[in-house]
Design a protein around this motif. Structure first.
Motif, mmCIF file in Angstrom:
data_model
loop_
_atom_site.group_PDB
_atom_site.id
_atom_site.type_symbol
_atom_site.label_atom_id
_atom_site.label_comp_id
_atom_site.label_asym_id
_atom_site.label_seq_id
_atom_site.Cartn_x
_atom_site.Cartn_y
_atom_site.Cartn_z
ATOM 1 N N VAL A 68 -2.572 75.489 25.885
ATOM 2 C CA VAL A 68 -2.030 76.836 25.728
ATOM 3 C C VAL A 68 -0.975 77.038 26.794
ATOM 4 N N LEU A 69 0.108 77.756 26.466
ATOM 5 C CA LEU A 69 1.209 77.944 27.412
ATOM 6 C C LEU A 69 1.625 79.410 27.457
ATOM 7 N N PRO A 70 1.548 80.063 28.631
ATOM 8 C CA PRO A 70 2.128 81.406 28.774
ATOM 9 C C PRO A 70 3.602 81.286 29.120
ATOM 10 N N ILE A 71 4.459 82.037 28.447
ATOM 11 C CA ILE A 71 5.894 82.057 28.764
ATOM 12 C C ILE A 71 6.315 83.496 28.967
ATOM 13 N N TYR A 72 7.032 83.736 30.052
ATOM 14 C CA TYR A 72 7.403 85.103 30.406
ATOM 15 C C TYR A 72 8.577 85.064 31.354
ATOM 16 N N GLY A 73 9.277 86.184 31.455
ATOM 17 C CA GLY A 73 10.386 86.298 32.381
ATOM 18 C C GLY A 73 9.903 86.324 33.818
ATOM 19 N N GLY A 74 10.786 85.922 34.739
ATOM 20 C CA GLY A 74 10.412 85.882 36.145
ATOM 21 C C GLY A 74 9.914 84.524 36.576
ATOM 22 N N GLN A 75 9.627 83.636 35.614
ATOM 23 C CA GLN A 75 9.211 82.278 35.912
ATOM 24 C C GLN A 75 10.351 81.336 35.529
ATOM 25 N N GLY A 76 10.525 80.265 36.283
ATOM 26 C CA GLY A 76 11.580 79.316 35.991
ATOM 27 C C GLY A 76 11.413 78.676 34.617
ATOM 28 N N TYR A 77 12.534 78.270 34.016
ATOM 29 C CA TYR A 77 12.488 77.652 32.699
ATOM 30 C C TYR A 77 11.921 76.234 32.747
ATOM 31 N N GLY A 78 12.065 75.555 33.886
ATOM 32 C CA GLY A 78 11.672 74.154 33.977
ATOM 33 C C GLY A 78 10.269 73.857 33.496
ATOM 34 N N PRO A 79 9.231 74.492 34.083
ATOM 35 C CA PRO A 79 7.859 74.215 33.640
ATOM 36 C C PRO A 79 7.619 74.568 32.176
ATOM 37 N N GLN A 80 8.241 75.667 31.703
ATOM 38 C CA GLN A 80 8.052 76.067 30.305
ATOM 39 C C GLN A 80 8.680 75.055 29.357
ATOM 40 N N LEU A 81 9.903 74.600 29.676
ATOM 41 C CA LEU A 81 10.575 73.623 28.830
ATOM 42 C C LEU A 81 9.816 72.305 28.792
ATOM 43 N N ALA A 82 9.312 71.888 29.954
ATOM 44 C CA ALA A 82 8.571 70.620 30.011
ATOM 45 C C ALA A 82 7.302 70.697 29.169
ATOM 46 N N ALA A 83 6.587 71.828 29.252
ATOM 47 C CA ALA A 83 5.345 71.979 28.487
ATOM 48 C C ALA A 83 5.626 72.036 26.987
ATOM 49 N N LEU A 84 6.676 72.756 26.593
ATOM 50 C CA LEU A 84 7.026 72.832 25.169
ATOM 51 C C LEU A 84 7.433 71.471 24.627
ATOM 52 N N LYS A 85 8.098 70.679 25.461
ATOM 53 C CA LYS A 85 8.506 69.352 25.022
ATOM 54 C C LYS A 85 7.301 68.438 24.829
ATOM 55 N N ARG A 86 6.295 68.571 25.712
ATOM 56 C CA ARG A 86 5.079 67.756 25.572
ATOM 57 C C ARG A 86 4.274 68.167 24.354
ATOM 58 N N GLY A 87 4.347 69.469 24.016
ATOM 59 C CA GLY A 87 3.599 69.981 22.880
ATOM 60 C C GLY A 87 2.496 70.921 23.296
ATOM 61 N N VAL A 88 2.398 72.075 22.632
ATOM 62 C CA VAL A 88 1.349 73.052 22.921
ATOM 63 C C VAL A 88 0.767 73.549 21.599
ATOM 64 N N ASP A 89 -0.462 74.016 21.651
ATOM 65 C CA ASP A 89 -1.133 74.532 20.458
ATOM 66 C C ASP A 89 -0.956 76.034 20.307
ATOM 67 N N VAL A 90 -1.006 76.754 21.434
ATOM 68 C CA VAL A 90 -0.882 78.210 21.414
ATOM 69 C C VAL A 90 0.150 78.628 22.458
ATOM 70 N N VAL A 91 1.068 79.505 22.068
ATOM 71 C CA VAL A 91 2.032 80.091 22.998
ATOM 72 C C VAL A 91 1.705 81.579 23.130
ATOM 73 N N VAL A 92 1.577 82.033 24.371
ATOM 74 C CA VAL A 92 1.362 83.448 24.656
ATOM 75 C C VAL A 92 2.557 83.904 25.485
ATOM 76 N N GLY A 93 3.324 84.862 24.982
ATOM 77 C CA GLY A 93 4.534 85.221 25.706
ATOM 78 C C GLY A 93 4.962 86.655 25.524
ATOM 79 N N THR A 94 5.861 87.073 26.409
ATOM 80 C CA THR A 94 6.491 88.379 26.281
ATOM 81 C C THR A 94 7.635 88.265 25.282
ATOM 82 N N PRO A 95 7.956 89.345 24.554
ATOM 83 C CA PRO A 95 8.964 89.237 23.486
ATOM 84 C C PRO A 95 10.308 88.707 23.955
#
Length: 587
Positions: free
Chosen positions: A99-126
């Motif tokens: 599962v990956l939380p994505i939200y503003g205020g956090q760098g794109y690097g960790p989010q991009l790396a996790a999305l590239k590896r693959g995730v089952d559930v994304v929880v994020g701000t619009p």
């Protein structure tokens, strides 16, 4: 209820025994493939209501691919993190689940790396979800579930257009679960447009606040400032962890600093704090390194910490839903909680609105007296002595004290008193009444009750307050009325409505006169305030001639209100001679 074995095992580990009403009503329809429109108050277990069915039916691991099968939209970063943590907890017996939380205020690097590896559930701000979708770094082609959590809060924060955009860019066959504490018309419209024959679930409650939360209020006054009242509550009210709500970012920092100076482990939480520090602060509250957090509404949204036994509304919220969300941070999942509200005399109308909306009487309380505080301090000191005696291991100190008493011929009681004073570290056990804390600014000042108001002492020679003109980006075409502007400014800037000057409403913007010297933190806050579904985006007008002449608010001045041209000295002299005595000037 048809949940998978892995999920049931995780629930056993967590300690859940029976479902809450919202869970019992929604898990079945969601497992059966129905869309669900659920309404229940905060803190009733909505997260598990949609997370458990998703985990029970989801394909995950190597066979599922890298694209997410579920997307959860949350209004704030804190809620997104909380929901992601809940998914991880419920999936503890599902190896390979991500599962990956994505939200503003956090760098794109960790989010991009996790999305590239693959995730089952994304929880994020619009906002951040849309950003990834437009970049192409988040793909929803395999999406099976779409969840809106706290949809009414998204509406209040102005995210509805973003939510509509996400709906339009997801596969039409996805299953939808929409959860909200209230159901305003805009949320109903989204449900009617994007949900397919949804199962509507409404958990009726006698009030909109949980019964396990004791609610009390104190009327500010009696020569006691809010800070002094809070200090006495900290001394006399037994608590585990406390969440204190203040109105502005600056107020959270200042109040946290003052509480820390009184010896408490305290920190502030507001929108200016970087995300990494916010996460560390919440972790410290959970593990007991911090006992008190002073926060703004948005910063504390979605905060779920079991230790929070008390919520203090240091500044009253401006709407009832904010109050419900605030006090919902305590008494979570059936635990007992305490909520205390500070109300100034001019805030009684807001207080009555809260009582009407929650359909629950909030009981009055008295601030602990200095005698109560001192009695508690003495009892705590006695308890420290008792605990030390029960712990044992005093032999070495017994010999030392006995030797000292014999050498110096000191009475045992006097010797014990000296050791007690030494243990207290120079701090008195009992306190005298503290002075009211006041500080003054240039054009605004902080009163004893902590509210920022225009300084009425700053008058011009004519007796009128010095004003300047501001532009706000909301006008007639947006449906705004003068009362909307006055209400927003009075509530958000803490000023009296009579201190708000002339208002001119144009087609797509408005002009308003306000006292000079507005503090920068209030000015920055007003930029983000919403009126008539638009942000004020307030700005100063360099030349303050744009506002209308004095007249009814929102209307141009009548002819009789227009300023008269000054007569020349010759005409005045002629009039004086003709009438024998000068005319008295009009006031």
């Amino acid at each position: 209820m048809g949940l998978s074995d892995a999920v049931m095992t995780a629930l056993t580990d967590v300690g859940y025994e029976t479902p809450s009403p919202i869970q019992e009503a929604t898990i079945g329809p969601l497992l059966a493939g129905r869309d669900v429109l659920g309404q229940a108050q905060t803190g009733t277990g909505k997260t598990a209501a949609f997370a458990l069915p998703i985990l029970s039916t989801m394909r995950f691991g190597k066979d599922a691919g890298k694209e997410p099968r579920a997307l959860v939209l949350a209004p704030t970063r804190e809620l997104a993190i909380q929901v992601a943590e809940a998914f991880q907890r419920y999936a503890s017996h599902m190896p390979g689940f991500h599962v990956l939380p994505i939200y503003g205020g956090q760098g794109y690097g960790p989010q991009l790396a996790a999305l590239k590896r693959g995730v089952d559930v994304v929880v994020g701000t619009p906002g951040r979800v849309i950003d990834h979708l437009k970049r192409g770094t988040l793909k929803l082609d395999s999406l099976e579930w779409l969840v809106l959590d706290e949809a009414d809060e998204m509406l209040r924060m102005g995210f509805i257009d973003d939510v509509e955009w996400v709906f339009e860019n997801t596969p039409p066959e996805r299953q939808v679960a929409l959860f909200s504490a209230t159901m305003p018309g805009a949320i109903r419209r989204i449900a009617k447009t994007h949900l397919r024959d949804p199962q509507e679930v409404t958990i009726e409650t006698r009030t909109t606040t949980a019964d396990n939360i004791r609610q009390r209020y104190w009327i500010v006054g009696g020569g006691i400032s809010k800070l002094e009242a809070l200090t006495r509550l900290l001394e006399a009210e037994p608590f585990d962890a406390m969440l204190v709500f203040a109105r502005t970012k600056k107020a959270t920092d200042e109040l946290a600093e003052k509480i820390s100076a009184r010896g408490y482990a305290c920190a502030s939480l507001n929108g200016d704090i970087v995300q990494a520090q916010r996460e560390r602060t919440i972790a410290q509250l959970k593990n007991g390194q911090l006992d008190i957090i002073v926060a703004t509404d948005v910063a504390a949204r979605g905060l779920d910490v079991e230790r929070i036994s008390h919520v203090i509304n240091f500044d009253i919220p401006h709407d009832t839903e904010s109050y419900v969300h605030r006090i919902g941070r305590t008494g979570r999942a059936g635990r007992q909680g305490d909520a205390i509200l500070f109300v100034t005399m001019r805030e009684k109308r807001l207080f009555k609105n809260i009582e009407r909306a929650t359909r629950q009487a909030i009981e009055p309380m008295d601030v602990p007296s200095m005698a109560d505080v001192n009695a508690q301090r003495v009892e705590r000191f006695k308890q420290r002595i008792t605990d030390t005696l029960e712990a044992g291991g005093l032999e070495q100190f017994t010999d030392l004290v006995e030797t000292y008493r014999a050498e110096h011929n000191v009475e045992p009681t006097l010797l014990a008193a000296a050791l007690a004073r030494l243990a207290q570290g120079g701090e008195p056990i009992t306190l005298d009444a503290a002075p009211v804390d006041k500080s003054a600014g240039q054009a605004f000042h902080e009163t004893a009750d902590g509210d920022d108001k225009p300084d009425r002492k700053k008058k011009s020679a004519t007796g009128a307050m010095s004003m300047e003109t501001y532009r706000i980006e909301v006008g007639r075409q947006h449906g705004v009325e003068p009362r909307n502007i006055v209400g927003a400014l009075a509530n958000e800037a803490g000023m009296d409505s009579k201190d708000i000057g002339r208002i001119a409403i144009n087609d797509d913007f408005s002009l308003v006169d306000l006292p000079k010297g507005m503090p920068e933190e209030i000015f920055a806050h007003l930029k983000t305030v919403w009126v008539a579904n638009r942000q004020l985006a307030i700005s100063r007008v360099k030349n303050s001639f744009g506002a209308p002449a004095p007249g009814p608010r929102g209307k141009p001045a009548a002819a009789k209100d227009k300023p008269r041209h000054k007569k020349s000295a010759k005409k005045k002299k002629a009039q004086t001679k003709s009438k024998g005595k000068p005319k008295r000037n009009a006031p």
